[in-house]
Motif scaffolding. Structure first.
Motif, PDB file in Angstrom:
ATOM      1  N   ILE A  45       1.479  12.027  -5.221  1.00 29.28           N
ATOM      2  CA  ILE A  45       0.484  11.465  -4.310  1.00 29.28           C
ATOM      3  C   ILE A  45      -0.783  11.043  -5.063  1.00 29.28           C
ATOM      4  CG2 ILE A  45      -0.631  13.664  -3.759  1.00 29.28           C
ATOM      5  CD1 ILE A  45       0.081  10.756  -1.300  1.00 29.28           C
ATOM      6  N   MET A  46      -0.983  11.565  -6.270  1.00 30.25           N
ATOM      7  CA  MET A  46      -2.143  11.214  -7.076  1.00 30.25           C
ATOM      8  C   MET A  46      -1.796  10.228  -8.182  1.00 30.25           C
ATOM      9  SD  MET A  46      -4.623  12.996  -5.756  1.00 30.25           S
ATOM     10  CE  MET A  46      -5.930  13.141  -6.974  1.00 30.25           C
ATOM     11  N   ASN A  47      -0.573   9.770  -8.233  1.00 30.10           N
ATOM     12  CA  ASN A  47      -0.080   8.937  -9.335  1.00 30.10           C
ATOM     13  C   ASN A  47      -0.096   7.463  -8.927  1.00 30.10           C
ATOM     14  OD1 ASN A  47       1.659   7.554 -11.199  1.00 30.10           O
ATOM     15  ND2 ASN A  47       2.578   9.513 -11.763  1.00 30.10           N
ATOM     16  N   ALA A 101       2.220   2.117  -6.747  1.00 33.18           N
ATOM     17  CA  ALA A 101       2.560   0.723  -7.059  1.00 33.18           C
ATOM     18  C   ALA A 101       4.056   0.489  -6.885  1.00 33.18           C
ATOM     19  CB  ALA A 101       2.132   0.386  -8.485  1.00 33.18           C
ATOM     20  N   ASN A 102       4.864   1.399  -7.391  1.00 32.32           N
ATOM     21  CA  ASN A 102       6.325   1.225  -7.326  1.00 32.32           C
ATOM     22  C   ASN A 102       6.854   1.298  -5.898  1.00 32.32           C
ATOM     23  OD1 ASN A 102       6.402   0.964 -10.097  1.00 32.32           O
ATOM     24  ND2 ASN A 102       7.064   3.057 -10.492  1.00 32.32           N
ATOM     25  N   LEU A 113       3.659   2.182   0.061  1.00 28.83           N
ATOM     26  CA  LEU A 113       4.298   2.823   1.207  1.00 28.83           C
ATOM     27  C   LEU A 113       4.883   4.175   0.826  1.00 28.83           C
ATOM     28  CD1 LEU A 113       6.095  -0.310   2.710  1.00 28.83           C
ATOM     29  CD2 LEU A 113       4.047   0.828   3.596  1.00 28.83           C
ATOM     30  N   TYR A 114       4.309   4.828  -0.186  1.00 32.55           N
ATOM     31  CA  TYR A 114       4.804   6.145  -0.584  1.00 32.55           C
ATOM     32  C   TYR A 114       4.630   7.140   0.553  1.00 32.55           C
ATOM     33  CZ  TYR A 114       4.982  10.740  -2.692  1.00 32.55           C
ATOM     34  OH  TYR A 114       5.281  12.064  -2.948  1.00 32.55           O
ATOM     35  N   VAL A 145      -1.172  -4.831  -7.112  1.00 37.33           N
ATOM     36  CA  VAL A 145      -2.164  -4.604  -6.062  1.00 37.33           C
ATOM     37  C   VAL A 145      -1.609  -3.539  -5.138  1.00 37.33           C
ATOM     38  CG1 VAL A 145      -3.360  -5.609  -4.079  1.00 37.33           C
ATOM     39  CG2 VAL A 145      -3.042  -6.959  -6.165  1.00 37.33           C
ATOM     40  N   MET A 146      -2.412  -2.541  -4.836  1.00 43.18           N
ATOM     41  CA  MET A 146      -1.927  -1.478  -3.952  1.00 43.18           C
ATOM     42  C   MET A 146      -3.045  -1.001  -3.033  1.00 43.18           C
ATOM     43  SD  MET A 146      -1.610   1.462  -6.917  1.00 43.18           S
ATOM     44  CE  MET A 146      -1.533   0.312  -8.301  1.00 43.18           C
ATOM     45  N   PHE A 147      -2.629  -0.315  -1.977  1.00 40.77           N
ATOM     46  CA  PHE A 147      -3.561   0.265  -1.018  1.00 40.77           C
ATOM     47  C   PHE A 147      -3.397   1.780  -1.046  1.00 40.77           C
ATOM     48  CE2 PHE A 147      -2.263  -3.859   1.040  1.00 40.77           C
ATOM     49  CZ  PHE A 147      -3.370  -4.558   0.600  1.00 40.77           C
TER      50      PHE A 147
END
Length: 361
Positions: free
Chosen positions: A223-225, A230-231, A235-236, A69-71
């Motif tokens: 930024i598009m990956n 997810a990894n 918070l990338y 799950v990611m934002f």
């Protein structure tokens, strides 16, 4: 305060309890002395919000362990491009179900990225119903199948989904996520802009099968990956902190009100009330969508003639009903019945519709 009934299609209304809690905490988040608008996204306070919000989604949607799950940001419109960028390799085909305006926008973006096929379409029916998914013929090189679960403009919604076998099924659930229970294991990838049922605009929820993420090529910009997001635990880059915080509060409100099943029960009562008002009007009102494809989220309808329709909108606005004018692609009327819309608000609208018909019918 003036009585307002918010039927906007999005950004949509938020639960009153959530708004009051956000107001109370706006200047001092959990005793930090700082506003949620100014805390660092690297602070322990935000990390707790971020982690808890992901866990709430996993709990409420019963997300299997093999999913992330990611934002992310950019709304569903950015995902229209990111999905083929990540999952449509050269030599493969993206198969799309064309059910209306929003699926059409996703198709247009995918065509810029690679080969795209229309596996099913309801364009011949002017998108007044969802395409039949039984026995769809997929291109043998299909990389994924994409559908839009609810078309806000046409007022149509899938009430069951296709079994695509080994081919990943990807869904845009921006306008009906957590409005009802959904078996996430039937999908390889789900995305949803928050501004209908989950919170304010600015954050998009993504639910992705890890195996699908493992296929993403390394050459895609970070930024598009999706795998990078997810990894990094979403918070990338600097996340939309306030939007995620509101999603956290909304998810707790959903949990406290029966979860996805509770939302479905509420939403069916609201939709049944409005659709019965339309159907029992003797033709004064008429629905725009086929009955078997009607959406629980967006009830679209017309008044018997253009002059009365204009009068209806004017009087509705004067009586505090906001957001009833249909999208320019469909026209007429649209009442959006997202989770935060109450039965009492729908009852007020139904009563207004009945009164308007008695005066002008």
């Amino acid at each position: 305060m003036k009585q307002v009934y918010n039927f906007n299609a999005g950004p949509a209304g938020l639960p009153g309890e959530v708004m009051h809690q956000a107001q109370e905490e706006l200047l001092d988040l959990q005793g930090t002395g700082l506003s949620v608008l100014e805390i660092s996204h690297r602070s322990k306070e935000y990390e707790q919000i971020n982690d808890e919000t992901q866990q709430l989604l996993k709990e409420l949607l019963h997300i299997p362990s093999g999913y992330e799950v990611m934002f992310v940001q950019g709304g569903a419109s950015m995902q229209f491009a990111m999905v083929p960028i990540n999952f449509l390799p050269a030599g493969r085909v993206a198969s799309y179900i064309h059910s209306g305006t929003w699926s059409g926008k996703a198709i247009a973006e995918a065509r810029k990225m690679g080969d795209t096929a229309i596996a099913a379409s309801s364009e011949a029916d002017h998108f007044t119903k969802v395409p039949d998914l039984h026995g769809i013929n997929l291109h043998p090189e299909t990389a994924y199948v994409h559908l839009t679960s609810n078309e806000t403009i046409a007022g149509t919604q899938y009430h069951s989904f296709a079994d695509t076998g080994e081919v990943p099924l990807i869904a845009d659930m921006s306008s009906d996520i957590l409005s009802r229970p959904v078996d996430v294991s039937n999908f390889a990838f789900i995305y949803a802009g928050a501004q209908k049922n989950l919170g304010p605009s600015g954050v998009t929820v993504v639910i992705a099968e890890r195996e699908l993420l493992s296929r993403i090529p390394a050459h895609i910009p970070d930024i598009m990956n999706y795998r990078i997001h997810a990894n990094s635990g979403s918070l990338y880059n600097t996340p939309p902190v306030f939007a995620v915080y509101i999603v956290n509060l909304v998810l707790k409100w959903i949990r406290n009100n029966g979860g996805a099943k509770g939302m479905e029960q509420r939403n069916r009562l609201k939709a049944d009330l409005l659709y019965s008002t339309i159907d029992q009007s003797g033709g004064f009102y008429s629905g725009l969508a086929h009955k078997d494809s009607r959406s629980l989220m967006n009830a679209t309808f017309r008044v018997m003639n253009d002059e009365l329709e204009l009068q209806f909108l004017q009087e509705a606005e004067q009586n505090g009903f906001v957001g009833l004018k249909g999208h320019r692609d469909a026209g007429h009327m649209r009442a959006s019945l997202y989770n935060a819309v109450t039965y009492e608000q729908c009852k007020a609208l139904a009563d207004f519709m009945v009164d308007f018909q008695q005066r002008f019918g």
